[in-house]
Motif scaffolding. Structure first.
Motif, PDB file in Angstrom:
ATOM      1  N   SER A 126      31.097   2.252  51.376  1.00 25.16           N
ATOM      2  CA  SER A 126      32.232   2.157  52.640  1.00 25.16           C
ATOM      3  C   SER A 126      32.115   3.157  53.195  1.00 25.16           C
ATOM      4  CB  SER A 126      33.322   0.995  52.656  1.00 25.16           C
ATOM      5  OG  SER A 126      34.216   1.432  52.932  1.00 25.16           O
ATOM      6  N   LEU A 127      31.818   3.428  54.181  1.00 26.87           N
ATOM      7  CA  LEU A 127      31.781   4.311  55.011  1.00 26.87           C
ATOM      8  C   LEU A 127      32.524   4.633  56.389  1.00 26.87           C
ATOM      9  CD1 LEU A 127      27.963   5.158  54.728  1.00 26.87           C
ATOM     10  CD2 LEU A 127      29.989   6.045  53.082  1.00 26.87           C
ATOM     11  N   ASP A 128      33.579   5.295  56.628  1.00 32.02           N
ATOM     12  CA  ASP A 128      34.221   5.376  57.913  1.00 32.02           C
ATOM     13  C   ASP A 128      34.938   6.748  58.831  1.00 32.02           C
ATOM     14  OD1 ASP A 128      35.702   7.276  56.235  1.00 32.02           O
ATOM     15  OD2 ASP A 128      37.376   6.626  55.619  1.00 32.02           O
ATOM     16  N   GLY A 129      34.766   6.942  59.501  1.00 28.80           N
ATOM     17  CA  GLY A 129      34.982   8.286  60.938  1.00 28.80           C
ATOM     18  C   GLY A 129      34.722   9.599  59.114  1.00 28.80           C
ATOM     19  N   LYS A 130      35.368   9.917  58.061  1.00 22.44           N
ATOM     20  CA  LYS A 130      35.409  10.878  57.465  1.00 22.44           C
ATOM     21  C   LYS A 130      33.831  11.148  56.663  1.00 22.44           C
ATOM     22  CE  LYS A 130      40.670  10.712  57.013  1.00 22.44           C
ATOM     23  NZ  LYS A 130      41.341  11.296  56.093  1.00 22.44           N
ATOM     24  N   SER A 131      33.106  10.375  56.609  1.00 14.56           N
ATOM     25  CA  SER A 131      32.122   9.593  56.089  1.00 14.56           C
ATOM     26  C   SER A 131      30.520  10.951  56.774  1.00 14.56           C
ATOM     27  CB  SER A 131      31.688   8.035  55.774  1.00 14.56           C
ATOM     28  OG  SER A 131      32.763   8.077  54.838  1.00 14.56           O
ATOM     29  N   GLU A 132      30.178  11.664  56.136  1.00 17.86           N
ATOM     30  CA  GLU A 132      29.074  12.462  56.495  1.00 17.86           C
ATOM     31  C   GLU A 132      27.792  11.361  55.810  1.00 17.86           C
ATOM     32  OE1 GLU A 132      29.343  16.147  55.324  1.00 17.86           O
ATOM     33  OE2 GLU A 132      31.197  16.387  56.771  1.00 17.86           O
ATOM     34  N   VAL A 184      24.370  10.777  52.084  1.00 16.25           N
ATOM     35  CA  VAL A 184      25.385  10.591  52.257  1.00 16.25           C
ATOM     36  C   VAL A 184      26.568  11.225  51.466  1.00 16.25           C
ATOM     37  CG1 VAL A 184      26.275   7.882  52.240  1.00 16.25           C
ATOM     38  CG2 VAL A 184      23.782   8.936  52.993  1.00 16.25           C
ATOM     39  N   SER A 185      27.621  11.234  52.311  1.00 16.32           N
ATOM     40  CA  SER A 185      28.905  11.791  51.253  1.00 16.32           C
ATOM     41  C   SER A 185      30.208  11.385  51.914  1.00 16.32           C
ATOM     42  CB  SER A 185      28.560  13.350  51.550  1.00 16.32           C
ATOM     43  OG  SER A 185      28.950  14.186  52.322  1.00 16.32           O
ATOM     44  N   LYS A 186      31.193  11.551  51.001  1.00 16.54           N
ATOM     45  CA  LYS A 186      32.553  11.994  51.539  1.00 16.54           C
ATOM     46  C   LYS A 186      32.771   9.936  52.038  1.00 16.54           C
ATOM     47  CE  LYS A 186      32.929  16.431  53.260  1.00 16.54           C
ATOM     48  NZ  LYS A 186      33.209  16.861  54.486  1.00 16.54           N
ATOM     49  N   GLY A 187      32.029   9.173  51.062  1.00 19.96           N
ATOM     50  CA  GLY A 187      32.621   7.750  51.216  1.00 19.96           C
ATOM     51  C   GLY A 187      33.328   7.226  50.291  1.00 19.96           C
ATOM     52  N   SER A 188      33.604   5.946  50.166  1.00 18.02           N
ATOM     53  CA  SER A 188      34.388   5.157  49.073  1.00 18.02           C
ATOM     54  C   SER A 188      33.255   4.423  48.325  1.00 18.02           C
ATOM     55  CB  SER A 188      35.602   5.032  49.402  1.00 18.02           C
ATOM     56  OG  SER A 188      35.645   3.880  50.193  1.00 18.02           O
ATOM     57  N   LEU A 189      33.509   4.092  47.279  1.00 19.49           N
ATOM     58  CA  LEU A 189      32.729   2.812  46.504  1.00 19.49           C
ATOM     59  C   LEU A 189      34.207   1.344  46.001  1.00 19.49           C
ATOM     60  CD1 LEU A 189      30.603   5.329  44.299  1.00 19.49           C
ATOM     61  CD2 LEU A 189      30.513   3.324  45.965  1.00 19.49           C
ATOM     62  N   ARG A 190      33.828   0.731  45.954  1.00 21.93           N
ATOM     63  CA  ARG A 190      34.278  -0.518  45.948  1.00 21.93           C
ATOM     64  C   ARG A 190      33.122  -1.361  45.126  1.00 21.93           C
ATOM     65  NH1 ARG A 190      35.258  -2.617  51.528  1.00 21.93           N
ATOM     66  NH2 ARG A 190      33.561  -3.515  52.240  1.00 21.93           N
ATOM     67  N   PRO A 191      33.944  -2.700  43.644  1.00 25.70           N
ATOM     68  CA  PRO A 191      33.016  -3.271  43.325  1.00 25.70           C
ATOM     69  C   PRO A 191      32.107  -4.565  44.651  1.00 25.70           C
ATOM     70  CG  PRO A 191      35.023  -2.989  42.189  1.00 25.70           C
ATOM     71  CD  PRO A 191      35.233  -2.460  43.688  1.00 25.70           C
ATOM     72  N   ALA A 192      30.642  -4.440  44.254  1.00 25.19           N
ATOM     73  CA  ALA A 192      30.615  -5.677  45.126  1.00 25.19           C
ATOM     74  C   ALA A 192      30.828  -7.199  45.557  1.00 25.19           C
ATOM     75  CB  ALA A 192      28.728  -5.307  44.856  1.00 25.19           C
ATOM     76  N   ASN A 193      30.649  -7.628  46.233  1.00 20.72           N
ATOM     77  CA  ASN A 193      30.795  -8.261  46.564  1.00 20.72           C
ATOM     78  C   ASN A 193      30.038  -9.751  46.664  1.00 20.72           C
ATOM     79  OD1 ASN A 193      32.103 -11.437  47.493  1.00 20.72           O
ATOM     80  ND2 ASN A 193      33.267 -10.266  49.237  1.00 20.72           N
ATOM     81  N   ARG A 194      29.841 -10.739  45.099  1.00 21.99           N
ATOM     82  CA  ARG A 194      28.302 -10.981  45.265  1.00 21.99           C
ATOM     83  C   ARG A 194      28.476 -12.230  46.543  1.00 21.99           C
ATOM     84  NH1 ARG A 194      24.845  -8.055  42.532  1.00 21.99           N
ATOM     85  NH2 ARG A 194      26.198  -6.798  40.385  1.00 21.99           N
ATOM     86  N   GLN A 195      29.247 -12.464  47.144  1.00 19.81           N
ATOM     87  CA  GLN A 195      29.159 -13.862  47.349  1.00 19.81           C
ATOM     88  C   GLN A 195      28.082 -13.177  48.650  1.00 19.81           C
ATOM     89  OE1 GLN A 195      33.162 -15.514  48.863  1.00 19.81           O
ATOM     90  NE2 GLN A 195      32.002 -16.919  50.007  1.00 19.81           N
TER      91      GLN A 195
END
Length: 605
Positions: free
Chosen positions: A238-244, A216-227
């Motif tokens: 977070s993986l979008d259309g550019k992610s592999e 898995v590559s070309k994604g982005s990271l953000r703080p986890a939403n514990r809720q």
């Protein structure tokens, strides 16, 4: 010239292939994954031997199957007495080989025969070495999930897909889209939750398979939403259309399965420590326990659509000499629950259960929960070396066989020494705090989970009498708001009209203890305790006997109670605001509070 050059390369390739035609694909993975370390005698494996060194009677080398390599040692008696040598590049058939999980893992060759004694260049399977084929990658540099952070511009992880939820549809200002939540685990057992959006869902929704290995590559990271996340990781992906997302090679899939790597690490919590997880930022965990009893299957109705959900209650115990109730839902209740019903004190591992405050401390399964069941006697006799039964299960089974029948058990709430605050006969495993401690200056994020506490003693200072109640439907169990229309009462929620309504308290009041004060909201049950009258009765007093109404309000002031409070943060006009709600309000139990204080001093009362 070009044709001659291509012909020359083709002849070189055929020469290399001639010595490796008998190499067994995935041989190295099969050796590493051999049960108990011993490769069955019928599984003859052909490999190429590289870097052979027979000096000092060491007889060491490297086994190559064209895709993977591993170090090896040849036993002395594997050779003929006067021919203890293997030409580097020779192909041999391994007829007796064991895997020793030391020094990073080595093979011990006890018997072999030559397929091709002559040395030849190192054989590589066409496509190996990082070259990709459609949808599959043979190898790629990757990093552990634990090393990821939002400030890395580029990263690649190699991980197994362990959870794939159902695809959901959402609508916002940009239109309609799809979202898919999955969970990956790497070879270190570290998990991370990933969310696929729009194009990524369209591209990978029907390709991803639980249990398979991916890069898995070309994604982005953000703080986890514990809720919303139950994965023990500070970040989420977070993986979008550019992610592999690219599937690993078959050899890598076999090796990961055989070695039982890429398995999510267990996060076991003993029953005696479950109380610490109630209302914490980590409300989920894994448990390993003995099943003491199994209840019959039952059902509850879902409020949203009135459908039935199957449930079953289990009583669990473990080495802490504590018990806890576990509620199984849906398939776990019907299928696994029925199997447990027919067994005597089996040991179970349940991955990803939620710790709740129901009955003080209790457990409930989630949609992603998994259960493994082990016979008590078989688990107690098993050994860690065999690898079929987890070490924790063996320890728990042996404990119960030796001590379980005679042990004296307490509930998880009792075992944690929790004080009792009555609310429908339930225990409240919450910390005692002052009002000031419960309201720190720094307001947390609106996405954080609410905090809860017990305030042992607080008094009513002010009651806002402008709005003391709201009008609800007269139906039992339906507290939805209604609006008056032409002498009738209309409920927008269920679109029904009623001839009358039922008033329910919603009170804004200021309370104080020795540390300070707090504005809070009280609800119907606590309003009736405060005033001694129902909201409908108070409405009649306000309409027909204002003096009595005012006297009741005055008499309620400066009354003292024990409060169970919940603090939640809500966003209003782009500003976070704290709201404190009363979960329960009871007369002060001075004996119980005294016992609690003595307990803090280490004195049993």
């Amino acid at each position: 010239e070009r044709l001659l050059l291509e012909h020359h390369h083709h002849q070189e390739y055929l020469l290399k292939m001639s010595s490796a035609v008998a190499v067994t694909p995935g041989a190295v993975a099969k050796i590493r994954g051999a049960k108990g370390g011993v490769v069955p005698s019928g599984d003859d494996l052909n490999v190429q031997v590289l870097e052979f060194d027979g000096s000092n009677d060491a007889f060491r080398g490297v086994l190559n199957d064209g895709t993977n390599k591993m170090k090896c040692t040849f036993a002395k008696d594997a050779f003929a007495k006067d021919a203890r040598v293997v030409n580097s590049g020779a192909v041999v058939k391994l007829t007796d080989v064991v895997f020793e999980n030391t020094n990073g893992g080595e093979a011990l060759v006890r018997k072999f025969s030559f397929v091709n004694e002559n040395g030849s260049p190192e054989f590589k399977t066409p496509g190996a070495g990082g070259k990709t084929v459609p949808g599959v990658v043979n190898s790629r540099r990757s990093q552990p999930i634990a090393s990821l952070n939002p400030y890395q511009p580029q990263w690649t992880i190699k991980a197994k897909l362990v959870v794939k939820q159902n695809t959901r549809t959402y609508r916002n200002a940009r239109g309609e889209g799809k979202v898919l939540t999955v969970e990956f685990v790497d070879s270190e057992g570290t998990a991370i939750q990933a969310t696929l959006w729009r194009e990524a869902v369209e591209r990978y929704e029907n390709v991803l398979e639980v249990g398979k290995l991916y890069y898995v590559s070309k994604g982005s990271l953000r703080p986890a939403n514990r809720q919303y996340s139950t994965v023990n990781n500070d970040y989420e992906m977070s993986l979008d259309g550019k992610s592999e997302i690219v599937e690993a090679s078959e050899e890598e899939q076999l090796e990961s399965s055989a070695k039982k790597i890429f398995e999510k690490a267990f996060e076991f919590v003993s029953i005696g420590n479950l109380a610490k997880r109630v209302n914490s930022k980590k409300p989920t965990c894994d448990v390993c326990a003995v099943v003491k009893s199994v209840a019959d299957l039952s059902a509850v109705k879902r409020k949203s659509d009135n459908s039935e959900i199957q449930k079953r209650e289990l009583t669990l115990c473990d080495e802490s000499s504590n018990t806890v109730q576990l509620t199984l839902w849906n398939a776990l209740a019907t299928e696994q629950g029925e199997k447990l019903k027919e067994m005597t004190n089996p040991v179970i591992i349940v991955r990803s259960v939620r710790v709740t405050e129901y009955d003080g401390v209790s457990l409930g399964t989630l949609g992603k929960s998994e259960m493994q069941i082990f016979e008590l006697d078989e688990a107690a006799k098993a050994s860690v070396e065999e690898g079929d039964v987890p070490e924790k299960v063996i320890e728990t089974a042996k404990w119960f066989k030796e001590n379980g029948e005679t042990a004296t058990f307490k509930t998880a709430a009792e075992g944690a020494g929790l004080s009792v605050q009555q609310r429908g006969g339930k225990l409240a495993p919450l910390e005692r705090q002052t009002l000031v401690d419960f309201q720190p200056e720094e307001i947390p994020s609106a996405s954080d989970k609410p905090n809860m506490c017990i305030v042992p003693r607080a008094s009513i200072l002010i009651i806002k009498d402008t709005t003391l109640w709201y009008c609800a439907t007269p139906e039992e169990g339906n507290n939805a708001k209604v609006e008056e229309e032409n002498g009738q009462w209309y409920c927008a929620k269920n679109q029904k009209t009623y001839s009358t309504c039922k008033r329910r308290y919603i009170i804004s009041a200021k309370v104080a203890d020795e540390s300070g004060n707090c504005w809070l909201t009280m609800f119907n049950d606590d309003g009736e305790k405060l005033f001694g009258y129902t909201a409908d009765e108070m409405h009649q007093f306000r309409e027909n006997d204002s003096d009595k109404f005012e006297n009741i309000l005055k008499e309620a002031l400066f009354k003292s109670f024990t409060f169970k409070l919940k603090s939640k943060v809500e966003e209003y006009n782009n500003e976070n605001r704290r709201r404190v709600l009363t979960m329960s309000m009871n007369p002060i139990d001075f004996a119980a509070e005294s016992r609690s204080l003595l307990s803090k001093m280490g004195i049993e009362a």
